[in-house]
Design a protein around this motif. Structure first.
Motif, short mmCIF file in Angstrom:
data_model
loop_
_atom_site.label_atom_id
_atom_site.label_comp_id
_atom_site.label_asym_id
_atom_site.label_seq_id
_atom_site.Cartn_x
_atom_site.Cartn_y
_atom_site.Cartn_z
N LEU A 26 35.55 53.07 54.43
CA LEU A 26 36.27 52.96 53.12
C LEU A 26 35.87 51.76 52.44
O LEU A 26 35.64 51.67 51.15
CB LEU A 26 37.81 52.68 53.30
N LEU A 27 35.69 50.40 53.21
CA LEU A 27 35.33 49.39 52.67
C LEU A 27 33.83 49.73 51.93
O LEU A 27 33.48 49.23 50.89
CB LEU A 27 35.08 48.30 53.67
N LYS A 28 32.75 50.25 52.71
CA LYS A 28 31.59 50.43 52.10
C LYS A 28 31.61 51.19 50.86
O LYS A 28 30.89 50.95 49.90
CB LYS A 28 30.47 51.27 52.98
N ASP A 29 32.46 52.09 50.80
CA ASP A 29 32.44 53.34 49.72
C ASP A 29 33.33 52.67 48.36
O ASP A 29 33.10 53.17 47.26
CB ASP A 29 33.41 54.57 50.02
N ASN A 30 34.04 51.61 48.70
CA ASN A 30 34.93 51.05 47.60
C ASN A 30 34.93 49.86 47.07
O ASN A 30 35.13 49.42 46.05
CB ASN A 30 36.51 51.33 48.06
N VAL A 31 34.24 48.78 47.70
CA VAL A 31 33.86 47.57 47.32
C VAL A 31 32.79 47.63 46.35
O VAL A 31 31.86 48.19 46.77
CB VAL A 31 33.81 46.68 48.49
N LYS A 32 32.73 46.50 45.52
CA LYS A 32 31.59 46.61 44.62
C LYS A 32 31.05 45.08 44.75
O LYS A 32 31.65 43.98 44.75
CB LYS A 32 31.97 46.91 43.11
N ILE A 33 29.49 45.10 44.41
CA ILE A 33 28.93 43.67 44.68
C ILE A 33 28.32 43.40 43.42
O ILE A 33 27.61 44.21 42.92
CB ILE A 33 27.91 43.63 45.86
N TYR A 34 28.59 42.32 43.11
CA TYR A 34 28.15 41.83 41.47
C TYR A 34 27.38 40.55 41.71
O TYR A 34 27.78 39.54 42.51
CB TYR A 34 29.13 41.47 40.55
N THR A 35 26.46 40.20 40.73
CA THR A 35 25.88 39.09 40.41
C THR A 35 25.93 38.84 39.04
O THR A 35 25.73 39.32 38.15
CB THR A 35 24.26 38.90 40.88
N LEU A 36 26.82 37.55 38.93
CA LEU A 36 27.17 37.19 37.41
C LEU A 36 26.26 36.00 37.27
O LEU A 36 26.34 34.96 37.81
CB LEU A 36 28.51 37.02 37.10
N GLN A 37 26.01 35.97 35.72
CA GLN A 37 24.93 34.50 35.45
C GLN A 37 26.19 33.45 35.40
O GLN A 37 27.39 33.68 35.01
CB GLN A 37 24.14 34.80 34.39
N ARG A 38 25.73 32.39 35.05
CA ARG A 38 26.18 31.19 34.66
C ARG A 38 27.27 31.37 33.49
O ARG A 38 26.41 31.89 32.43
CB ARG A 38 25.51 29.95 34.60
N GLU A 39 28.34 31.14 33.22
CA GLU A 39 29.34 31.04 31.96
C GLU A 39 29.63 32.66 32.11
O GLU A 39 30.42 32.60 30.86
CB GLU A 39 28.58 30.50 30.88
N SER A 40 29.55 33.59 32.87
CA SER A 40 30.08 34.85 32.70
C SER A 40 31.48 34.77 33.08
O SER A 40 31.88 34.09 34.29
CB SER A 40 29.10 35.69 33.60
N ASN A 41 32.19 35.51 32.44
CA ASN A 41 33.62 35.62 32.78
C ASN A 41 33.96 36.68 33.92
O ASN A 41 33.61 37.84 33.44
CB ASN A 41 34.46 35.89 31.60
N VAL A 42 34.68 36.60 35.02
CA VAL A 42 34.92 37.37 36.04
C VAL A 42 36.12 38.25 35.39
O VAL A 42 36.42 39.57 35.71
CB VAL A 42 35.12 36.79 37.31
N ILE A 43 37.35 37.33 34.82
CA ILE A 43 38.54 37.65 34.48
C ILE A 43 38.71 37.19 32.96
O ILE A 43 38.30 36.04 32.75
CB ILE A 43 39.76 37.49 35.12
N ASN A 44 39.32 38.15 32.07
CA ASN A 44 39.60 37.64 30.63
C ASN A 44 40.86 38.11 30.42
O ASN A 44 41.35 39.26 30.90
CB ASN A 44 38.52 38.22 29.85
N PRO A 45 41.70 37.19 29.74
CA PRO A 45 43.07 37.74 29.33
C PRO A 45 42.86 38.42 28.08
O PRO A 45 41.90 38.17 27.38
CB PRO A 45 43.77 36.21 29.12
#
Length: 158
Positions: A26-45
């Motif tokens: 379940l973990l392998k199938d459902n989690v996602k791995i990301y690489t985000l660059q400097r100043e990228s927003n993970v969460i935005n309101p």
């Protein structure tokens, strides 16, 4: 590298409690791995948050905007969980931004997966309890430091 990061992440859980093959799958199938660059927003309101993030590498800050200024609220470092916890738990929209200060490797865990795992086996409550306890303590300490701050004691508090 992605498979290695996922294996290390699953090992993190395995150190807390025993995982059966179905949970690993379940973990392998459902989690996602990301690489985000400097100043990228993970969460935005304004958005309701339905993911819990694990910061594998990098630094993330949370902040809100007031009078065109960015007010930092918290910093997250490698091997820490983070999200807009109030929004994650209530599904109400957050007013916080979460931004990478440097390039970050993140693992995203859907709330639906966490809810499912908790329903199926209460051992997953251990994980959520530990994450929420750390967040509560961090926030409580921060508030005490804020309310007790004076120029005289600033050196001893920070």
């Amino acid at each position: 590298m992605e498979n290695n990061q996922l294996a290390q992440f699953i090992e993190y859980f395995a150190n807390l409690f025993t995982l059966d093959d179905r949970e690993v799958s379940l973990l392998k199938d459902n989690v996602k791995i990301y690489t985000l660059q400097r100043e990228s927003n993970v969460i935005n309101p304004p958005s309701a948050i339905d993911n819990l993030f694990f910061l594998k590498k990098g630094i993330v800050r949370s902040f809100y905007q007031k009078d065109y200024k960015e007010i930092n609220t918290e910093f997250f470092f490698e091997n820490e969980f983070f999200t807009a916890f109030t929004s994650f738990l209530t599904q109400e929209k957050t007013n916080l931004y979460f931004q990478c200060i440097e390039q970050c490797d993140l693992i995203s865990i859907p709330k639906a997966l966490i809810d499912r795992l908790i329903r199926e086996d209460t051992k997953w409550n251990i994980l959520l309890k530990n994450i929420l306890a750390k967040e509560y303590i961090k926030n409580a300490v921060g508030k005490v430091r804020f309310y007790c701050w004076t120029p005289v004691n600033a050196i001893t508090i920070f």
